[in-house]
Scaffold this motif. Structure first.
Motif, PDB file in Angstrom:
ATOM      1  N   MET A  12       0.838  -1.188   0.000  1.00  0.00           N
ATOM      2  CA  MET A  12       0.000   0.000   0.000  1.00  0.00           C
ATOM      3  C   MET A  12       0.879   1.245   0.000  1.00  0.00           C
ATOM      4  N   ALA A  13       0.479   2.227  -0.759  1.00  0.00           N
ATOM      5  CA  ALA A  13       1.165   3.509  -0.785  1.00  0.00           C
ATOM      6  C   ALA A  13       0.107   4.604  -0.862  1.00  0.00           C
ATOM      7  N   LYS A  64       3.279  10.766   7.648  1.00  0.00           N
ATOM      8  CA  LYS A  64       4.218  10.780   6.520  1.00  0.00           C
ATOM      9  C   LYS A  64       4.350   9.434   5.830  1.00  0.00           C
ATOM     10  N   ASN A  65       3.771   8.372   6.419  1.00  0.00           N
ATOM     11  CA  ASN A  65       3.892   7.057   5.788  1.00  0.00           C
ATOM     12  C   ASN A  65       2.722   6.162   6.163  1.00  0.00           C
ATOM     13  N   PHE A 123      -0.017   5.876   9.401  1.00  0.00           N
ATOM     14  CA  PHE A 123      -1.443   5.955   9.105  1.00  0.00           C
ATOM     15  C   PHE A 123      -2.195   4.838   9.821  1.00  0.00           C
ATOM     16  N   TRP A 124      -1.709   3.589   9.688  1.00  0.00           N
ATOM     17  CA  TRP A 124      -2.377   2.452  10.341  1.00  0.00           C
ATOM     18  C   TRP A 124      -2.290   2.574  11.857  1.00  0.00           C
ATOM     19  N   GLN A 125      -1.175   3.075  12.368  1.00  0.00           N
ATOM     20  CA  GLN A 125      -1.037   3.274  13.813  1.00  0.00           C
ATOM     21  C   GLN A 125      -2.070   4.290  14.296  1.00  0.00           C
ATOM     22  N   ASN A 126      -2.242   5.377  13.537  1.00  0.00           N
ATOM     23  CA  ASN A 126      -3.241   6.379  13.891  1.00  0.00           C
ATOM     24  C   ASN A 126      -4.647   5.786  13.889  1.00  0.00           C
ATOM     25  N   LEU A 127      -4.966   4.973  12.875  1.00  0.00           N
ATOM     26  CA  LEU A 127      -6.278   4.328  12.841  1.00  0.00           C
ATOM     27  C   LEU A 127      -6.483   3.443  14.060  1.00  0.00           C
TER      28      LEU A 127
END
Length: 53
Positions: A18-19, A26-27, A31-35
């Motif tokens: 995934m990009a 920034k990566n 993003f997944w950690q934030n979710l």
């Protein structure tokens, strides 16, 4: 009979890449950690900022 039925006990593996660009990070890993952590990353932008995107 499909492949799943002929390979009893075999673990399934999926490889996905995934990009992207995401707000507040920034990566993709961040993003997944934030979710996962419930971090709100949405921010409103003004009309001038929309034009520059």
């Amino acid at each position: 009979m499909d492949n799943w039925e002929t390979h009893d006990g075999m673990d399934a593996i999926a490889v996905i890449r995934m990009a992207g660009r995401f707000p507040g990070t920034k990566n993709v890993d961040k993003f997944w950690q934030n979710l996962r952590d419930g971090v709100e990353s949405i921010s409103l932008i003004g009309e001038q900022e929309e034009i520059e995107l």
